[in-house]
Design an enzyme around this catalytic site. Structure first.
Site, PDB file in Angstrom:
ATOM      1  N   TYR A 116       0.865  -1.188   0.000  1.00 12.01           N
ATOM      2  CA  TYR A 116       0.000   0.000   0.000  1.00 12.01           C
ATOM      3  C   TYR A 116       0.895   1.229   0.000  1.00 12.01           C
ATOM      4  O   TYR A 116       1.904   1.292   0.723  1.00 12.01           O
ATOM      5  CB  TYR A 116      -0.892   0.014   1.252  1.00 12.01           C
ATOM      6  CG  TYR A 116      -1.732   1.268   1.381  1.00 12.01           C
ATOM      7  CD1 TYR A 116      -3.008   1.336   0.811  1.00 12.01           C
ATOM      8  CD2 TYR A 116      -1.247   2.394   2.052  1.00 12.01           C
ATOM      9  CE1 TYR A 116      -3.765   2.482   0.912  1.00 12.01           C
ATOM     10  CE2 TYR A 116      -1.998   3.548   2.147  1.00 12.01           C
ATOM     11  CZ  TYR A 116      -3.268   3.582   1.579  1.00 12.01           C
ATOM     12  OH  TYR A 116      -4.017   4.730   1.675  1.00 12.01           O
ATOM     13  N   GLU A 204      -3.246   7.719  -4.115  1.00 11.23           N
ATOM     14  CA  GLU A 204      -3.274   6.447  -3.402  1.00 11.23           C
ATOM     15  C   GLU A 204      -3.081   5.302  -4.389  1.00 11.23           C
ATOM     16  O   GLU A 204      -3.734   5.265  -5.433  1.00 11.23           O
ATOM     17  CB  GLU A 204      -4.617   6.281  -2.677  1.00 11.23           C
ATOM     18  CG  GLU A 204      -4.658   5.050  -1.781  1.00 11.23           C
ATOM     19  CD  GLU A 204      -6.028   4.854  -1.130  1.00 11.23           C
ATOM     20  OE1 GLU A 204      -7.052   5.042  -1.806  1.00 11.23           O
ATOM     21  OE2 GLU A 204      -6.062   4.519   0.063  1.00 11.23           O
TER      22      GLU A 204
END
Lengths: 394, 307
Positions: A116, A204
């Site tokens: 992530y 993101e």
């Protein structure tokens, strides 16, 4: 302002952030051309909507999955046909779902491990923060809650920018080594440049992946920009997709009104963001449900009040209206006249409670009283909220 | 006494000839505020005239400060140029710059905040209504009004108000004045994610100000500035404090990104902030109509007289 995954990935490529090869299509006729540059073999089809949870979503015709793995390009073409024009419901879209107006084909990557990676503003330090984790491809809130030690943060000093040692340290924490580490470091640096130069409020990547060949790729991409900075990025404004926005919110922005649709039945019209938020709160406090957030700003004109009424009444769920104005500098009488004109123009049949306070309030109240309109006057916010909740419940 | 400003404060207006700046300069002059100079690059040597008063205009903040002795400015400059205007005020070593401008890019404010680290200039705002120190005259005239707040709703007295929202500040001040309770200073710190002076900074100043007997703190969802202030109050502040948080019904994620939940933490919501307020002994206003009454309850519990 949010953009689609395929737009975000094009932006990433421009900044040297590697992504799987891909191309979007807006009509079935475009499928062949979009797929042509991709190699034969495993291919992904991804519905392009501004909401997360696409993979686990369901289309309104029962077809499951807004993101699909296909063994061949031909399969991908077929599944794209089922997605395009169909309405996808995910955990983030609400029950109405979103119509898929673009599909995105990408080469399916061979995944070694998922990570992530995100960059956003940290309000506490007033600095950009890079957030990364070895736990990719899952909900990051859950990782942060269950295993906070697996979340790594790097704060970037705006005076010096992102330092090489910070990137190295982050790569070590994420367990990258060899060619992977070099590729990951380059990606992180380039992603930060992308974030900073485009005035993004967030980028993101979930998941960021490594492949057996040592590549590091952004498999997904979510980017939003600071609306305040759009004036210096006309090329980014072009990416805005009005299909993804509530038509009432688009109409409101044309009149410089700040409107957000909600699912209740008491509409409110207020000046000032804090007062507008707390007007919603006080409606809820007395047992009603707010239909919207609407801030007409500090210097609302008669025309804006009329436009605001039209937008509010465009919501079929609305059963009553609460106007709450604290006229600090603005003249309450001007607002009162705006309300009278608006109500006459739109032919209001719903209960209306008006709470006016502040500058020239006596004249404002007199204007409302003289108008012959069927409206109820509220003395304080609490009084007005109780009155509208009662009228709507009746 | 008051915090940061007094009725005697000399004020500069950056952007005095723009429509927005000019309108509020006239209102401040009417209120009796000592507006001693304006700054509009290229218009130095001209005058801003209103109600028989002539305010000299300068090309730079440094020129204006030198000529007038003013140490405080209000920024009404449009968003693309506002960050530069704030830096100019800091470079002229002003004590206080109050940025009213709404819509400054976040990246600009991140850089401004970094540039002001270690400097003596205090920034209030941006995207704020400004500050008011009420005067002794009728409708509090003769006070110092910096920004866009209505002056006439204030009353000279002993309650400090700090808030992120303009109209909610007016709501609180109006309730206090209606009940005959005056204010020492009202500070709007602004609704942007990156701002200068925080809730806590203002609370500390109110705590140290002998003229402030009670405090109303108004916040909203997002960030944890109110929580930080509340924890400090619990440990350090003996004065009665009432609090209100707006946004209990605001939809999640409309302005904050997905990943924001990690950095913001669980203290971001109205419910969480209200819970911390209660835990820290702050009297919570149940509705915005209850703000003045909440402070009265808090004052009564501590045996403090507000007026």
């Amino acid at each position: 302002m949010n953009i689609h995954e395929y737009q975000a990935k094009a932006l990433f490529e421009k900044y040297g952030v590697p992504v799987p090869k891909g191309a979007p299509a807006k009509t079935p006729e475009e499928f062949v051309n979009a797929l042509a540059p991709l190699p034969e073999g495993p291919t992904m089809v991804k519905s392009q909507i501004h909401a997360g949870g696409r993979g686990k979503g369901t289309f309104t015709d029962g077809f499951k999955g807004g993101v699909k793995f296909c063994k061949t390009k031909n399969d991908a073409k077929e599944l794209a046909g089922r997605m395009l024009g169909n309405t996808l419901v995910t955990a983030q879209t609400g029950p109405a779902g979103r119509k898929v107006q673009t599909v995105y084909f990408t080469t399916a990557s061979d995944i070694k491990k998922e990570y992530y990676l995100a960059i956003l503003l940290d309000r506490g330090t007033s600095r950009p923060v890079i957030v990364a984790s070895t736990e990719g491809g899952v909900e990051i809130e859950k990782v942060a809650h269950d295993t906070p030690e697996k979340i790594h943060k790097v704060f970037v000093d705006p005076a010096y920018g992102l330092a090489d040692f910070q990137v190295r340290e982050l790569c070590f924490k994420l367990g990258f080594a060899g060619a992977e580490a070099k590729n990951a470091a380059r990606l992180i640096r380039n992603l930060f440049t992308c974030f900073w130069e485009t005035d993004a409020s967030m980028v993101e990547v979930n998941p960021l992946i490594t492949t057996p060949a040592g590549e590091v790729l952004a498999l997904d991409a979510k980017v939003s920009f600071d609306d305040n900075a759009l004036f210096r990025h006309p090329e980014l404004v072009e990416l805005r997709d009005l299909n993804e926005e509530d038509p009432k919110e688009i109409e409101a922005s044309k009149h410089a009104l700040n409107y957000i649709a909600l699912d209740g039945n008491i509409a409110c019209l207020v000046n000032g963001a804090g007062l507008a938020m707390s007007t919603m709160d006080i409606i809820k406090h007395f047992g009603g449900t707010p239909a919207n957030f609407l801030d007409v700003g500090g210097g609302a004109s008669r025309e804006q009040v009329v436009a605001a009424f039209k937008i509010i009444l465009g919501d079929a769920n609305v059963k009553g209206i609460l106007v709450n104005i604290f006229g600090g500098i603005m003249d309450c009488n001007v607002i009162a006249q705006g309300i009278v004109d608006a109500v006459k123009e739109v032919g209001l049949k719903l209960p209306l409670v008006v709470r006016l306070e502040g500058n020239n309030v006596v004249a404002g109240k007199a204007t409302l009283a003289k108008s012959g309109l069927k409206l109820v006057s509220g003395d304080s916010m609490a009084d007005a909220a109780q009155k509208i909740v009662k009228l709507v419940a009746a | 006494m008051a915090i940061l400003i007094t009725p005697e404060t000399k004020l500069l207006i950056q952007g005095i000839t723009g429509e927005f700046g000019a309108r509020h300069t006239r209102l401040s002059l009417d209120y009796g505020t000592k507006v001693v100079g304006g700054v509009t690059p290229g218009k130095g040597g001209q005058f801003f005239e209103h109600g028989g008063q002539k305010v000299p205009i300068f090309n730079s903040v440094a020129d204006a400060a030198r000529a007038t002795g003013a140490k405080v400015s209000a920024v009404f400059v449009p968003p693309p140029f506002a960050a530069d205007a704030i830096l100019e005020a800091a470079d002229a070593n002003l004590e206080l710059v109050v940025a009213i401008t709404e819509g400054i890019p976040i990246r600009d404010m991140v850089r401004v905040k970094r540039a002001m680290e270690g400097r003596s200039t205090r920034l209030v705002g941006p995207n704020c209504p400004g500050m008011v120190c009420p005067g002794p005259g009728s409708e509090s005239k003769g006070g110092c009004r910096i920004g866009i707040a209505p002056g006439y709703i204030n009353k000279q007295g002993h309650v400090g108000v700090v808030s992120r929202s303009g109209t909610l500040t007016y709501e609180a001040v109006f309730q206090l004045t209606t009940k005959g309770i005056g204010q020492s200073t009202t500070v709007g710190i602004g609704g942007d994610p990156v701002n200068g002076t925080s809730h806590l900074d203002v609370i500390k100043l109110f705590n140290d100000d002998p003229d402030t007997h009670g405090i109303i703190m108004i916040g909203e969802i997002g960030g944890n500035a109110e929580v930080e202030a509340a924890r400090w109050i619990k440990a350090n502040c003996k004065k009665p404090v009432a609090g209100f948080i707006a946004g209990a019904t605001a939809p999640a994620g409309r302005r904050m990104g997905h990943a924001g939940a990690i950095v913001g933490g669980a203290e971001d919501t109205a419910a969480a902030k209200i819970a911390v307020f209660k835990e820290c002994g702050i009297e919570v206003a149940i509705t915005p109509s209850d703000m003045a009454d909440a402070l009265l309850r808090a004052a009564k519990a501590k045996g403090v007289t507000l007026s």
